[in-house]
Design an enzyme around this catalytic site. Sequence first.
Site, PDB file in Angstrom:
ATOM      1  N   ASP A 130      24.370  46.996  20.036  1.00 26.89           N
ATOM      2  CA  ASP A 130      23.015  47.479  19.813  1.00 26.89           C
ATOM      3  C   ASP A 130      23.011  48.970  20.147  1.00 26.89           C
ATOM      4  OD1 ASP A 130      22.879  47.727  22.592  1.00 26.89           O
ATOM      5  OD2 ASP A 130      21.188  46.363  22.838  1.00 26.89           O
ATOM      6  N   HIS A 131      21.837  49.567  20.180  1.00 23.54           N
ATOM      7  CA  HIS A 131      21.742  51.004  20.435  1.00 23.54           C
ATOM      8  C   HIS A 131      22.324  51.404  21.793  1.00 23.54           C
ATOM      9  CE1 HIS A 131      18.143  48.989  21.917  1.00 23.54           C
ATOM     10  NE2 HIS A 131      18.077  49.938  22.829  1.00 23.54           N
ATOM     11  N   CYS A 177      26.257  45.995  24.529  1.00 21.99           N
ATOM     12  CA  CYS A 177      24.857  46.424  24.607  1.00 21.99           C
ATOM     13  C   CYS A 177      24.725  47.252  25.884  1.00 21.99           C
ATOM     14  CB  CYS A 177      23.895  45.232  24.566  1.00 21.99           C
ATOM     15  SG  CYS A 177      24.013  44.063  25.930  1.00 21.99           S
ATOM     16  N   GLY A 178      23.530  47.517  26.330  1.00 21.79           N
ATOM     17  CA  GLY A 178      23.352  48.362  27.501  1.00 21.79           C
ATOM     18  C   GLY A 178      24.046  47.822  28.739  1.00 21.79           C
ATOM     19  N   THR A 179      23.865  46.526  29.014  1.00 26.24           N
ATOM     20  CA  THR A 179      24.485  45.900  30.181  1.00 26.24           C
ATOM     21  C   THR A 179      25.579  44.905  29.808  1.00 26.24           C
ATOM     22  OG1 THR A 179      22.921  44.063  30.227  1.00 26.24           O
ATOM     23  CG2 THR A 179      22.342  46.047  31.510  1.00 26.24           C
ATOM     24  N   ILE A 209      24.869  41.897  29.160  1.00 28.57           N
ATOM     25  CA  ILE A 209      24.284  40.603  29.517  1.00 28.57           C
ATOM     26  C   ILE A 209      23.616  39.946  28.316  1.00 28.57           C
ATOM     27  CG2 ILE A 209      22.565  39.428  30.948  1.00 28.57           C
ATOM     28  CD1 ILE A 209      23.070  41.697  33.048  1.00 28.57           C
ATOM     29  N   GLY A 210      22.764  40.681  27.628  1.00 31.56           N
ATOM     30  CA  GLY A 210      22.057  40.106  26.480  1.00 31.56           C
ATOM     31  C   GLY A 210      23.009  39.635  25.400  1.00 31.56           C
ATOM     32  N   MET A 211      24.007  40.438  25.095  1.00 28.05           N
ATOM     33  CA  MET A 211      24.997  40.051  24.088  1.00 28.05           C
ATOM     34  C   MET A 211      25.732  38.785  24.511  1.00 28.05           C
ATOM     35  SD  MET A 211      25.153  41.921  21.349  1.00 28.05           S
ATOM     36  CE  MET A 211      25.184  43.555  20.621  1.00 28.05           C
ATOM     37  N   HIS A 253      42.634  32.147  31.661  1.00 28.46           N
ATOM     38  CA  HIS A 253      42.073  30.904  32.193  1.00 28.46           C
ATOM     39  C   HIS A 253      40.971  30.311  31.328  1.00 28.46           C
ATOM     40  CE1 HIS A 253      43.381  31.842  36.617  1.00 28.46           C
ATOM     41  NE2 HIS A 253      44.340  32.079  35.738  1.00 28.46           N
ATOM     42  N   ARG A 260      46.349  23.437  33.174  1.00 22.55           N
ATOM     43  CA  ARG A 260      45.135  22.874  33.780  1.00 22.55           C
ATOM     44  C   ARG A 260      43.866  23.492  33.200  1.00 22.55           C
ATOM     45  NH1 ARG A 260      46.899  26.768  37.421  1.00 22.55           N
ATOM     46  NH2 ARG A 260      45.259  28.060  38.347  1.00 22.55           N
ATOM     47  N   HIS A 261      43.981  24.692  32.663  1.00 24.06           N
ATOM     48  CA  HIS A 261      42.813  25.369  32.093  1.00 24.06           C
ATOM     49  C   HIS A 261      42.349  24.690  30.806  1.00 24.06           C
ATOM     50  CE1 HIS A 261      43.494  28.329  35.151  1.00 24.06           C
ATOM     51  NE2 HIS A 261      44.718  28.545  34.686  1.00 24.06           N
TER      52      HIS A 261
END
Length: 151
Positions: free
Chosen positions: A8-9, A66-68, A70-72, A99, A133-134
């Site tokens: 995003d921007h 994106c900025g953080t 998190i949203g993506m 993992h 195991r993963h």
Amino acid sequence: MRIAIAADHGGYELKELIKKMIVEELGMEVEDFGCQGLESVDYPDYALPVAEKVAAGEFDRGILICGTGIGMSIAANKVKGIRAALVHDLYSAKVTREHNDSNVLTMGGRIIGPEIAREITKIWLTSEFTGGRHSRRLDKIAAMEEKYCGE
């Protein structure tokens, strides 16, 4: 390796740098799913096509910024088969591939600088899933997706 990328921007400038580095330094193919500038846009509109293309097997992996980040990450993880990992350090970049077999990397363009983002991307794109195991744990995640997401 084919990589789908979008931002995003808030992640546009970092996306442009990462895209160039993947092609020029790693010799991988990149397709850009937007955005194309600094004008405000909505991150789900860019997370969805990348997540869908990776989940469908049209691309090996995806990168969303994106900025953080998190949203993506939240948006991409709504697509069945996507294991998007928000990464802001080198150790997590390696371990999320080894993992968790993450298939989408998310980063925050306002959180990390370009050099660490470049190194994260390199590590993430060159690290492989170790299995063992993963694999059992990923099977459990897939079962959760079947139960709660269906088709």
